[in-house]
Motif scaffolding. Structure first.
Motif, PDB file in Angstrom:
ATOM      1  N   THR A  25      10.171 -15.020  11.663  1.00  9.81           N
ATOM      2  CA  THR A  25       9.980 -15.315  10.247  1.00  9.81           C
ATOM      3  C   THR A  25      11.263 -15.654   9.511  1.00  9.81           C
ATOM      4  O   THR A  25      11.207 -16.128   8.386  1.00  9.81           O
ATOM      5  CB  THR A  25       9.313 -14.119   9.539  1.00  9.81           C
ATOM      6  N   ARG A  27      14.669 -17.707   8.495  1.00 13.39           N
ATOM      7  CA  ARG A  27      14.746 -19.134   8.211  1.00 13.39           C
ATOM      8  C   ARG A  27      16.016 -19.780   8.753  1.00 13.39           C
ATOM      9  O   ARG A  27      16.038 -20.957   9.056  1.00 13.39           O
ATOM     10  CB  ARG A  27      14.715 -19.310   6.691  1.00 13.39           C
ATOM     11  N   GLU A 179      14.344 -11.715   2.745  1.00 10.38           N
ATOM     12  CA  GLU A 179      12.921 -11.438   2.489  1.00 10.38           C
ATOM     13  C   GLU A 179      12.183 -11.172   3.803  1.00 10.38           C
ATOM     14  O   GLU A 179      11.354 -10.268   3.895  1.00 10.38           O
ATOM     15  CB  GLU A 179      12.283 -12.618   1.746  1.00 10.38           C
ATOM     16  N   ALA A 180      12.496 -11.988   4.812  1.00  6.72           N
ATOM     17  CA  ALA A 180      11.832 -11.798   6.109  1.00  6.72           C
ATOM     18  C   ALA A 180      12.188 -10.435   6.701  1.00  6.72           C
ATOM     19  O   ALA A 180      11.323  -9.729   7.237  1.00  6.72           O
ATOM     20  CB  ALA A 180      12.239 -12.918   7.074  1.00  6.72           C
ATOM     21  N   SER A 183      10.388  -7.632   4.767  1.00  5.89           N
ATOM     22  CA  SER A 183       8.963  -7.567   5.133  1.00  5.89           C
ATOM     23  C   SER A 183       8.790  -6.926   6.509  1.00  5.89           C
ATOM     24  O   SER A 183       7.892  -6.106   6.717  1.00  5.89           O
ATOM     25  CB  SER A 183       8.357  -8.973   5.157  1.00  5.89           C
ATOM     26  N   ALA A 184       9.653  -7.312   7.433  1.00  2.00           N
ATOM     27  CA  ALA A 184       9.545  -6.754   8.789  1.00  2.00           C
ATOM     28  C   ALA A 184       9.839  -5.257   8.775  1.00  2.00           C
ATOM     29  O   ALA A 184       9.187  -4.479   9.484  1.00  2.00           O
ATOM     30  CB  ALA A 184      10.503  -7.489   9.725  1.00  2.00           C
TER      31      ALA A 184
ATOM     32  N   TYR B 544       7.077 -22.561   7.383  1.00  2.00           N
ATOM     33  CA  TYR B 544       7.972 -22.756   6.247  1.00  2.00           C
ATOM     34  C   TYR B 544       9.178 -23.527   6.752  1.00  2.00           C
ATOM     35  O   TYR B 544       9.646 -23.301   7.882  1.00  2.00           O
ATOM     36  CB  TYR B 544       8.411 -21.409   5.663  1.00  2.00           C
ATOM     37  N   HIS B 578       0.094 -16.381   7.627  1.00  2.00           N
ATOM     38  CA  HIS B 578       1.496 -15.975   7.751  1.00  2.00           C
ATOM     39  C   HIS B 578       1.651 -14.527   7.289  1.00  2.00           C
ATOM     40  O   HIS B 578       2.348 -13.717   7.923  1.00  2.00           O
ATOM     41  CB  HIS B 578       2.375 -16.911   6.912  1.00  2.00           C
ATOM     42  N   HIS B 584       4.358 -11.267   5.568  1.00  2.00           N
ATOM     43  CA  HIS B 584       5.266 -11.991   4.693  1.00  2.00           C
ATOM     44  C   HIS B 584       4.688 -13.368   4.384  1.00  2.00           C
ATOM     45  O   HIS B 584       4.250 -14.079   5.287  1.00  2.00           O
ATOM     46  CB  HIS B 584       6.607 -12.129   5.426  1.00  2.00           C
ATOM     47  N   ASP B 586       5.292 -16.772   1.291  1.00  2.00           N
ATOM     48  CA  ASP B 586       6.019 -17.228   0.117  1.00  2.00           C
ATOM     49  C   ASP B 586       5.466 -18.579  -0.303  1.00  2.00           C
ATOM     50  O   ASP B 586       5.932 -19.632   0.133  1.00  2.00           O
ATOM     51  CB  ASP B 586       7.516 -17.342   0.436  1.00  2.00           C
ATOM     52  N   GLN B 589       7.738 -21.546  -1.113  1.00  2.00           N
ATOM     53  CA  GLN B 589       8.583 -22.207  -0.111  1.00  2.00           C
ATOM     54  C   GLN B 589       7.903 -23.488   0.382  1.00  2.00           C
ATOM     55  O   GLN B 589       6.682 -23.512   0.558  1.00  2.00           O
ATOM     56  CB  GLN B 589       8.787 -21.283   1.091  1.00  2.00           C
TER      57      GLN B 589
END
Lengths: 491, 696
Positions: A25, A27, A179-180, A183-184, B544, B578, B584, B586, B589
């Motif tokens: 997840t 980026r 953020e990922a 969340s994890a 994303y 997702h 998570h 968004d 995005q």
């Protein structure tokens, strides 16, 4: 014991799942393809309960970073808090790597910490990204994020996050990665709560304690069986330029399966990609001793308890603030691991089981001055390991970029990537986008630069060693030659 | 005699056959597998025909269809005895298959050996050509270099040629022209084109999949041709179909062309059967588990649709085609129990296999296994293994458990055997949990379908551990994969890379590509007479921007044309999926599409099974005795039932043991079981409820 094994196997699975989720997840390419992160669960002491990692750099560092967080927030942690640290002098190594931890309260008490340590795309410093081959001070590499709260009682501390993001040239990537990770971490916390609901908190804590003890006993037995009692001093001269070297010296002692390292005689910390923090140093030493069996187990505090070290303050392996530490994973770690393995194997490490192997690296970015400037790490190949295939163990589980994705997404044309007649992997990348600048690292070994980088502009070829702010105009080609540490295992 | 459908699954040890008659009657046989798999197939058919009272030729002459699950491709790859492969690729990129994107299976072990090279470097040739990511030709194909490559391949006696150029998924012209030249120069070689096998971005994944297809293709083709010839010579006039890794079936000719699609041909049948069984028994969400001698396979079925993945590695090679997501761990009856240097009990991953096998097999195996522990505890009857065809030695099992586990750990033999079983159950439950949580699901929402010889013994305990309330042991558990062969639909999976942000999407181009994919899929299904109705399922791989992994999202559209409204709904589903998968999402995005996917399903008429009338709950007519079983440290005397004599409606409260050929089922204390109208054993798990209540 069986019950403890069963409960612990669930805990280990949660740590692995936390790591996998971050990889899926996040980026930034550094996390998704470079896998420059690790995930762990820790107790409130903190002791490392279980850790999943894709390279050797993180072994001690999540625990040490969480210890720094606990030290700072000892009596100021509540349910829903998420805390963060990114500082070589608070348990870390490279300042671009931050550790985010989510203290988990159960029945009103702090019980466990799910935590992730991950390298961000950019957290300021002199140049974008984390490749500064000449840094003297840690601030040249990144901002130091000493312990701070990212969430307080479940509420995002916007000022803290804003402060971080405003100190990044890759704001959107850093934001998305954080953020990922958050969340994890929350998902991992939920899994841990479900486990304690089902098995009970006492059984869970007992399983952790027993497994740590078992891992310590098993690791100790493995070290003892493999190496026996050892008291051997070894040293090497770490080349820092064509002429100069710095001493790396260590006495390795094994007593009852425990590894003690004494770095007396090691040279002083210095500018460039050389200084290692003590946590890094112990971690690499542990990998040097147990590499052959680490995949069969889940790393935990029992393993960490097997290594102790002493070193002169201000030395290469225990630098003092503000010495830069950011690139030693790419250079000194390799020399250290080779040295420790040599000590463990009677003075000469088995070549076919060599773990190290430095290689060149390039980080490209828009010309300095651009506000939004996420750097792009160009690693189109790898050093051929001493096993004759794949990258060396210390390179970690990086995913080499796809030529097609590089071209379609990043405006780099991978002209070729192949094994040359000399057995080395060679790659050529052409910049099909706007003008860029790049930092180049060509690490040295006793025999000179390992691998080579060259820049070809309008047909003119210029060989490069480590350098910063090299202009890469449109149409320029970068030639990579990766070192080889063995003859290729041919088919 | 007419209208029997036959499914035949060839496994490592046995060749299983399930036949379904015109009135829904079932027949099954199990014969030993043979080196030439077609021998086993014909033996099985002969046994079936004889059982039905017909000469083989007469029976085959009336048979409209045989669906076959074969391990020829799998064995070729795992044993590395496939074809001699040559690879033609873009100059400068011939080593991608060796680089493996720098992936090693182990993070730390410096002694990990390299994978066997299925296309050695001397057989990898780069030719001048280059196409860019928009499909423009940057360097024309050098046809002379292609012919020179062919000459070199001729010298090397190459049997199959894989062709994979950069960006051929955008513009396949160079690959197709190269194939024409190879056909001219080497008319007898098997050709595998990446633009046909996997027209998707990422050159390593594509070249690996294409090369594996070349490696296994000639062996699969030769086998299927040989099998078909033998069947025809025996009078077979119907159609021969092969089950694919995606759970669908295809004609033997088409399967041979894309042989890489048959790598999971064996286990795919079991998953498909799970879906069929769920439909019949009224369970939409199932976890199928298959516990054999060396491995434990787990697959997830949601809303009767088996989960699919494109992230498989088989035989250390990347195969990026959509395949049923079958997760395998090294836990089976042959898994060896041992005590590590730190004094902890471990089970597996090493296996005693079938030779020497567990200690109780008396074939020289000295180390204790899961099967030995089951014999020690009384869960397995040593005199009824494989229906009594093989007698196990309980004393040897006791001796091995005592020597290797009990004494080192200071336990009694019973405690040691119980610990072995507890640990292996836990390992299997953990793996099952991982499969469900990886997809954002809770195992408690599923029923557990336990197949394989050892599945029925362990399923009840795993269900307790996972909080699962229902276990189904199929009536045809010993031949479950062959059942799946019988009920699978035809299926073509097409894919094509199309990179673009959702907010910048060209709908015309999108719809055109899907139409082309559908036409191609229909072309591949043309000529068969098995299915008349077709369904298309379209989906998008989305992520994303910046993410490396994609989420496959079904497109919400009732018509062939995809509109912005459809895409908005699909985008909403992406965010929710997702969230479910990764906790998570968004919505702010930007989202990118990477690959278009289309499944064309040729729907076969499902066999009509005849439900039995429910009879008396009392199962005592099937009682064959009782024995001591250690469900715990203290033994319990439990009734033992003959599974073949149990009737629909029979109700058995635990503890009890049900024995039938090839399978033993343990009904644990607190569990209850019922035989359903189709002969399946449905076990309700009392402890699962209490586990859930504890959690609540």
């Amino acid at each position: 014991m069986i019950r403890s094994q069963i409960v612990y196997s669930r805990i280990a699975a949660i740590a692995r799942e936390l790591a996998e989720t971050v990889g899926r997840t996040a980026r930034s390419p550094g996390l998704t393809e470079g896998r420059r992160y690790a995930a762990a669960l820790l107790t409130g002491e903190p002791k490392l309960v279980a850790q999943a990692q894709y390279d050797a750099s993180h072994v001690f560092l999540i625990r040490d970073s969480v210890a720094a967080l606990l030290d700072r927030f000892a009596f100021n942690l509540g349910e829903g808090d998420i805390v963060l640290v990114g500082d070589p002098y608070s348990g870390g190594s490279t300042p671009q790597a931050i550790t985010i931890a989510a203290p988990l309260f159960y029945e009103g008490e702090l019980v466990l910490f799910p935590a992730v340590r991950a390298e961000m795309a950019d957290l300021a410093g002199e140049f974008p990204g984390s490749l500064h081959p000449f840094a003297s001070e840690t601030w040249q590499e990144a901002v130091r994020f000493t312990p701070l709260k990212l969430y307080r009682h479940g509420l995002l501390q916007r000022d803290a996050l804003r402060f971080m993001l405003r100190n990044s040239r890759a704001e959107s990537q850093v934001r998305a990665d954080i953020e990922a990770i958050v969340s994890a971490l929350r998902a991992a916390s939920d899994s841990l709560v479900a486990l304690m609901d089902e098995k009970g908190r006492a059984a869970t804590e007992a399983a952790i304690a027993r497994t740590i003890e078992h891992s310590r006993a098993l690791g100790s037995a493995q070290i003892d069986a493999r190496y026996g009692a050892i008291n051997r001093k070894v040293k090497t001269k770490l080349p820092v330029s064509a002429e100069a070297t710095v001493d790396l010296s260590v006495r390795v002692t094994i007593d009852e399966g425990r590894l003690a390292l004494d770095f007396a005689g090691t040279g002083a910390n210095r500018s460039g990609p050389y200084n290692m923090t003590p946590g890094q140093t112990k971690g690499y030493a542990l990998v040097a001793a147990l590499a052959e069996t680490l995949d069969d187990t889940t790393l935990n505090d029992g393993h960490l308890q097997l290594v102790t070290m002493t070193a002169p303050k201000g030395s290469l392996v225990d630098p003092v603030l503000p010495a830069a530490t950011g690139l030693s994973d790419a250079v000194t770690a390799h020399h250290l691991v080779r040295l420790v393995r040599a000590a463990l194997h009677g003075g000469t490490a088995p070549v076919e089981a060599r773990l190290d192997g430095v290689q060149p690296a390039v980080l490209a970015f828009l010309p300095i001055g651009a506000e939004d400037n996420p750097p792009i790490r160009l690693d189109p190949g790898f050093a051929l390991s001493a096993q004759g295939w794949g990258p060396p163990v210390l390179a970690g589980r990086r995913l080499m970029p796809s030529a097609e994705v590089l071209e379609a997404r990043e405006h780099f044309n991978l002209v070729s990537r192949e094994i040359g007649d000399d057995g080395r992997i060679r790659a050529v990348i052409r910049n099909d986008g706007p003008e860029l600048e790049g930092n180049f690292l060509v690490p040295r070994d006793g025999s000179g630069p390992q691998g080579g980088l060259a820049l070809v502009i309008d047909g003119e070829r210029r060989a490069l060693e480590s350098a910063v702010l090299v202009v890469i105009p449109p149409g320029a080609r970068i030639e990579f030659v990766y070192p080889t540490y063995a003859e290729r295992a041919d088919g | 005699m007419s209208h029997w459908n036959v499914g035949i699954d060839v496994g490592g040890t046995f060749t299983d056959l399930v036949a379904i008659g015109p009135n829904g009657e079932f027949r099954s046989t199990k014969t030993p597998s043979t080196a030439d798999q077609s021998d086993g197939v014909l033996h099985a058919l002969e046994r079936l025909a004889t059982g039905l009272g017909h000469p083989l030729a007469d029976f085959l002459g009336e048979l409209p269809l045989i669906v076959h699950g074969t391990t020829v491709a799998t064995n070729s790859l795992l044993e590395y005895n496939g074809a001699k492969v040559g690879l033609i690729t873009t100059k400068g990129f011939r080593d991608e298959i060796e680089f493996r994107r720098s992936y090693k299976e182990s993070v730390f072990d410096p002694r990990l050996k390299p994978p066997h090279p299925i296309v050695p470097r001397r057989s990898r040739i780069g030719v001048a050509e280059r196409i860019d990511h928009r499909g423009n030709v940057l360097t024309p194909l050098d046809e002379a270099e292609v012919r020179a490559a062919c000459a070199e391949f001729r010298r090397q006696d190459i049997e199959a040629v894989a062709i994979c150029y950069l960006f051929s998924f955008v513009n396949p012209a160079h690959e197709r022209r190269t194939a024409e030249i190879v056909r001219e120069e080497l008319p007898d070689v098997f050709i595998s084109l990446s633009c046909d096998v996997l027209p998707e971005i990422r050159e390593f994944e594509r070249v690996s999949t294409t090369t594996v297809n070349a490696f296994v293709g000639p062996r699969v083709n030769a086998y299927l041709t040989h099998l078909e010839e033998r069947l025809r010579s025996q009078g077979f006039k119907g159609e021969l179909f092969i089950i694919q890794s995606n759970g669908g079936v295809l004609s033997a000719e088409e399967a041979g062309r894309y042989a890489v699609n048959t790598l999971l041909s064996g286990p795919a049948g079991g998953v498909t059967a799970g879906s069929f069984l769920g439909d019949m028994a009224g369970y939409d969400n199932l976890i199928t588990v298959d516990m054999g001698g060396t491995s434990y396979d787990i697959a997830l079925i949601e809303n009767l649709q088996p989960a699919v993945t494109t992230e498989s590695w088989i035989g250390r090679y990347r195969v990026a085609l959509p395949m049923l997501d079958i997760h395998t761990i090294g836990a089976g009856g042959g898994s060896i129990a041992w005590v590590d240097a730190g004094g902890a009990l471990q089970v597996g991953p090493a296996s005693a296999g079938s030779n020497p096998g567990p200690a109780c097999y008396s074939r020289g195996g000295m180390r204790p296994t899961v099967t030995d522990a089951n014999v020690v505890l009384g869960l397995l009857n040593p005199d009824f293994f494989l229906g009594g065809e093989m007698v196990l030695d309980r004393e040897k099992a006791i001796d091995a458990v005592r020597r290797e586990v009990a004494e080192p750990l200071g336990l009694s033999v019973i405690e040691a055997a119980s610990a072995i079983i507890e640990l292996v159950n836990s390992n299997m439950a953990n793996a099952t949990r991982l499969v469900t949580t990886k997809r954002g699901r809770d195992p408690q929402q599923f029923a557990l379908v336990a197949a394989g010889g050892a599945g029925g013994i362990h399923a009840g305990k795993q269900a307790e551990e996972l909080g699962i309330r229902t276990v189904i042991v199929p009536g045809l558990a010993p031949v479950f994969c062959a059942l799946g062969d019988n009920v699978a639909d035809l299926k073509i999976s097409e894919s094509r890379t199309h990179i673009g942000r959702v907010d910048e999407l060209d709908f015309e181009a999108l719809n055109t590509m899907f139409q082309e994919m559908e036409q191609r899929a229909r072309g591949r299904l043309a000529g068969q007479a098995v299915a008349g109705n077709f369904e298309t399922r379209r989906s998008l791989d989305m992520h994303y921007v910046g993410e490396v992994h994609e989420v496959t999202v079904p497109i919400r559209s009732r018509t062939r044309r995809i509109t912005k409204l459809n895409l908005d709904a699909t985008l909403g589903d992406f965010h929710e999926l997702h969230q479910r998968l990764f906790a998570h999402k968004d919505p702010n995005q930007p989202v990118e599409i990477l690959t278009l996917r289309l499944d064309l399903i040729g729907v076969r008429e499902r066999p009509r099974m005849i439900p039995q009338e429910f009879g008396d709950e009392d199962a005592s007519a099937a009682l064959k005795g009782e024995r001591l079983v250690y469900f715990d440290i203290e033994p319990t005397t439990v009734p033992v039932y003959d599974g073949d004599r149990l009737q629909a409606g029979s109700f058995i409260p635990g503890p009890a043991i049900i024995e039938q050929w090839g399978t033993t089922i343990a009904v644990y204390p607190g569990h209850e079981c019922l035989i359903d109208a189709y002969g399946n054993v449905i076990i309700e798990i009392g402890q699962a409820r209490s586990a859930m209540e504890r959690a609540a």
